[in-house]
Design a protein around this motif. Structure first.
Motif, PDB file in Angstrom:
ATOM      1  N   LEU A   1       0.276  -1.044   0.337  1.00  0.00           N
ATOM      2  CA  LEU A   1       0.298   0.189  -0.125  1.00  0.00           C
ATOM      3  C   LEU A   1       1.467   1.539  -0.195  1.00  0.00           C
ATOM      4  O   LEU A   1       1.633   1.854   0.943  1.00  0.00           O
ATOM      5  N   ALA A   2       0.402   2.190  -0.982  1.00  0.00           N
ATOM      6  CA  ALA A   2       1.302   3.612  -1.020  1.00  0.00           C
ATOM      7  C   ALA A   2       1.625   4.711  -0.546  1.00  0.00           C
ATOM      8  O   ALA A   2      -0.284   4.501  -0.225  1.00  0.00           O
ATOM      9  N   PHE A   3       1.206   5.399   0.573  1.00  0.00           N
ATOM     10  CA  PHE A   3       0.663   6.198   1.101  1.00  0.00           C
ATOM     11  C   PHE A   3       1.776   7.623   0.135  1.00  0.00           C
ATOM     12  O   PHE A   3       3.015   7.554   0.296  1.00  0.00           O
ATOM     13  N   GLU A   4       1.460   8.106   0.463  1.00  0.00           N
ATOM     14  CA  GLU A   4       2.206   9.561  -0.611  1.00  0.00           C
ATOM     15  C   GLU A   4       2.063  11.021   0.437  1.00  0.00           C
ATOM     16  O   GLU A   4       1.150  10.705   1.529  1.00  0.00           O
ATOM     17  N   THR A   5       3.714  11.641   1.042  1.00  0.00           N
ATOM     18  CA  THR A   5       2.972  13.007   2.360  1.00  0.00           C
ATOM     19  C   THR A   5       4.114  13.693   1.150  1.00  0.00           C
ATOM     20  O   THR A   5       4.778  14.019   0.251  1.00  0.00           O
ATOM     21  N   ASP A   6       3.528  14.900   2.002  1.00  0.00           N
ATOM     22  CA  ASP A   6       3.532  16.524   1.754  1.00  0.00           C
ATOM     23  C   ASP A   6       5.271  16.833   2.521  1.00  0.00           C
ATOM     24  O   ASP A   6       5.568  17.988   1.724  1.00  0.00           O
ATOM     25  N   ASP A   7       5.106  16.005   3.416  1.00  0.00           N
ATOM     26  CA  ASP A   7       6.634  16.587   3.540  1.00  0.00           C
ATOM     27  C   ASP A   7       7.909  15.191   4.006  1.00  0.00           C
ATOM     28  O   ASP A   7       7.758  14.512   4.973  1.00  0.00           O
ATOM     29  N   PHE A   8       8.225  15.183   2.591  1.00  0.00           N
ATOM     30  CA  PHE A   8       8.521  13.135   3.102  1.00  0.00           C
ATOM     31  C   PHE A   8       9.860  13.531   4.000  1.00  0.00           C
ATOM     32  O   PHE A   8      10.571  12.058   4.441  1.00  0.00           O
ATOM     33  N   GLU A   9      10.752  14.448   3.750  1.00  0.00           N
ATOM     34  CA  GLU A   9      12.142  14.898   4.998  1.00  0.00           C
ATOM     35  C   GLU A   9      11.461  14.233   6.216  1.00  0.00           C
ATOM     36  O   GLU A   9      12.261  13.933   6.784  1.00  0.00           O
TER      37      GLU A   9
END
Length: 123
Positions: A76-84
Protein backbone atom coordinates in the motif's frame (compact mmCIF):
# COMPACT_ATOMS: atom_id res chain seq x y z
CA UNK A 1 -20.88 1.66 -13.74
CA UNK A 2 -18.19 3.23 -11.55
CA UNK A 3 -16.07 1.76 -8.78
CA UNK A 4 -14.25 3.60 -6.02
CA UNK A 5 -11.50 2.08 -3.92
CA UNK A 6 -12.81 1.80 -0.37
CA UNK A 7 -10.38 -0.14 1.85
CA UNK A 8 -7.55 -2.65 1.98
CA UNK A 9 -7.31 -5.40 4.60
CA UNK A 10 -4.25 -6.57 6.52
CA UNK A 11 -4.51 -9.44 8.99
CA UNK A 12 -2.53 -8.76 12.17
CA UNK A 13 -1.42 -10.80 15.18
CA UNK A 14 -1.38 -8.01 17.77
CA UNK A 15 -4.12 -5.48 17.07
CA UNK A 16 -3.04 -2.93 19.69
CA UNK A 17 0.58 -2.96 18.51
CA UNK A 18 -0.48 -2.58 14.87
CA UNK A 19 -2.87 0.28 15.64
CA UNK A 20 -0.14 2.09 17.58
CA UNK A 21 2.28 1.62 14.67
CA UNK A 22 -0.14 3.00 12.06
CA UNK A 23 -1.04 5.96 14.24
CA UNK A 24 2.59 6.89 14.95
CA UNK A 25 4.03 6.11 11.50
CA UNK A 26 1.21 7.35 9.28
CA UNK A 27 -1.22 9.36 11.42
CA UNK A 28 -4.07 6.86 10.98
CA UNK A 29 -6.72 6.67 13.67
CA UNK A 30 -9.54 4.25 14.37
CA UNK A 31 -12.65 5.19 12.39
CA UNK A 32 -14.84 2.22 13.33
CA UNK A 33 -14.68 -1.39 14.46
CA UNK A 34 -16.63 -4.62 14.31
CA UNK A 35 -16.34 -7.33 16.93
CA UNK A 36 -17.68 -10.87 16.68
CA UNK A 37 -20.23 -11.71 19.34
CA UNK A 38 -18.20 -14.82 20.21
CA UNK A 39 -14.91 -12.87 20.35
CA UNK A 40 -13.41 -14.75 17.40
CA UNK A 41 -12.41 -11.63 15.48
CA UNK A 42 -12.07 -7.86 15.66
CA UNK A 43 -11.94 -5.65 12.58
CA UNK A 44 -10.70 -2.08 12.97
CA UNK A 45 -10.93 0.47 10.17
CA UNK A 46 -8.24 3.15 10.30
CA UNK A 47 -8.14 6.36 8.31
CA UNK A 48 -7.37 10.06 8.30
CA UNK A 49 -8.86 13.32 7.08
CA UNK A 50 -6.91 13.43 3.80
CA UNK A 51 -8.87 10.64 2.07
CA UNK A 52 -11.87 8.41 2.65
CA UNK A 53 -9.79 5.29 1.82
CA UNK A 54 -9.51 3.01 4.87
CA UNK A 55 -7.02 0.45 6.12
CA UNK A 56 -8.83 -2.54 7.60
CA UNK A 57 -6.91 -4.40 10.31
CA UNK A 58 -8.31 -7.84 11.09
CA UNK A 59 -7.37 -9.71 14.25
CA UNK A 60 -8.37 -13.39 14.53
CA UNK A 61 -8.45 -14.85 18.05
CA UNK A 62 -7.29 -18.32 17.05
CA UNK A 63 -4.39 -17.17 14.86
CA UNK A 64 -1.01 -17.57 16.56
CA UNK A 65 1.52 -17.98 13.75
CA UNK A 66 2.74 -15.12 11.54
CA UNK A 67 0.98 -14.64 8.22
CA UNK A 68 2.76 -15.80 5.06
CA UNK A 69 3.27 -12.63 3.02
CA UNK A 70 4.96 -14.35 0.10
CA UNK A 71 7.68 -12.30 -1.52
CA UNK A 72 6.23 -8.98 -0.25
CA UNK A 73 5.62 -7.85 -3.80
CA UNK A 74 2.31 -6.22 -2.87
CA UNK A 75 2.09 -3.02 -0.84
CA UNK A 76 0.00 0.00 0.00
CA UNK A 77 1.48 3.39 -0.92
CA UNK A 78 1.18 6.61 1.08
CA UNK A 79 1.93 10.03 -0.41
CA UNK A 80 3.34 12.68 1.92
CA UNK A 81 3.67 16.43 1.57
CA UNK A 82 6.76 16.41 3.84
CA UNK A 83 8.95 13.57 2.62
CA UNK A 84 12.02 14.67 4.61
CA UNK A 85 10.14 14.75 7.96
CA UNK A 86 8.44 11.43 7.19
CA UNK A 87 11.80 9.84 6.42
CA UNK A 88 13.26 11.22 9.66
CA UNK A 89 10.32 9.84 11.71
CA UNK A 90 10.50 6.42 10.08
CA UNK A 91 14.29 6.31 10.52
CA UNK A 92 13.86 7.07 14.22
CA UNK A 93 11.19 4.35 14.46
CA UNK A 94 13.58 1.89 12.79
CA UNK A 95 10.90 0.72 10.35
CA UNK A 96 12.51 1.62 6.99
CA UNK A 97 13.14 -1.68 5.23
CA UNK A 98 14.08 -0.56 1.71
CA UNK A 99 15.06 2.68 -0.01
CA UNK A 100 15.23 3.46 -3.70
CA UNK A 101 16.94 6.83 -3.87
CA UNK A 102 16.94 6.82 -7.68
CA UNK A 103 13.13 6.70 -7.64
CA UNK A 104 12.86 8.98 -4.60
CA UNK A 105 10.85 6.49 -2.54
CA UNK A 106 11.26 4.20 0.43
CA UNK A 107 9.34 1.46 2.18
CA UNK A 108 8.52 0.93 5.83
CA UNK A 109 7.53 -2.38 7.39
CA UNK A 110 4.71 -2.78 9.90
CA UNK A 111 4.86 -5.15 12.92
CA UNK A 112 3.44 -8.04 10.85
CA UNK A 113 5.83 -7.59 7.93
CA UNK A 114 3.60 -5.67 5.52
CA UNK A 115 5.51 -3.20 3.34
CA UNK A 116 4.18 0.36 2.91
CA UNK A 117 5.59 2.62 0.23
CA UNK A 118 6.24 6.27 1.06
CA UNK A 119 6.29 8.67 -1.89
CA UNK A 120 6.58 12.46 -2.05
CA UNK A 121 3.93 14.64 -3.64
CA UNK A 122 5.01 15.12 -7.22
CA UNK A 123 3.99 18.00 -9.43
Amino acid sequence: MKFRMYHENYNVLDLKRSMEFYEKALGLKEVSRKEAADGSFIIVYMGNDTTDFLLELTWLRDRTEPYNLGDEEFHLAFETDDFESAHKLHSEMGCICFENEAMGIYFIQDPDGYWLEIVPVRG
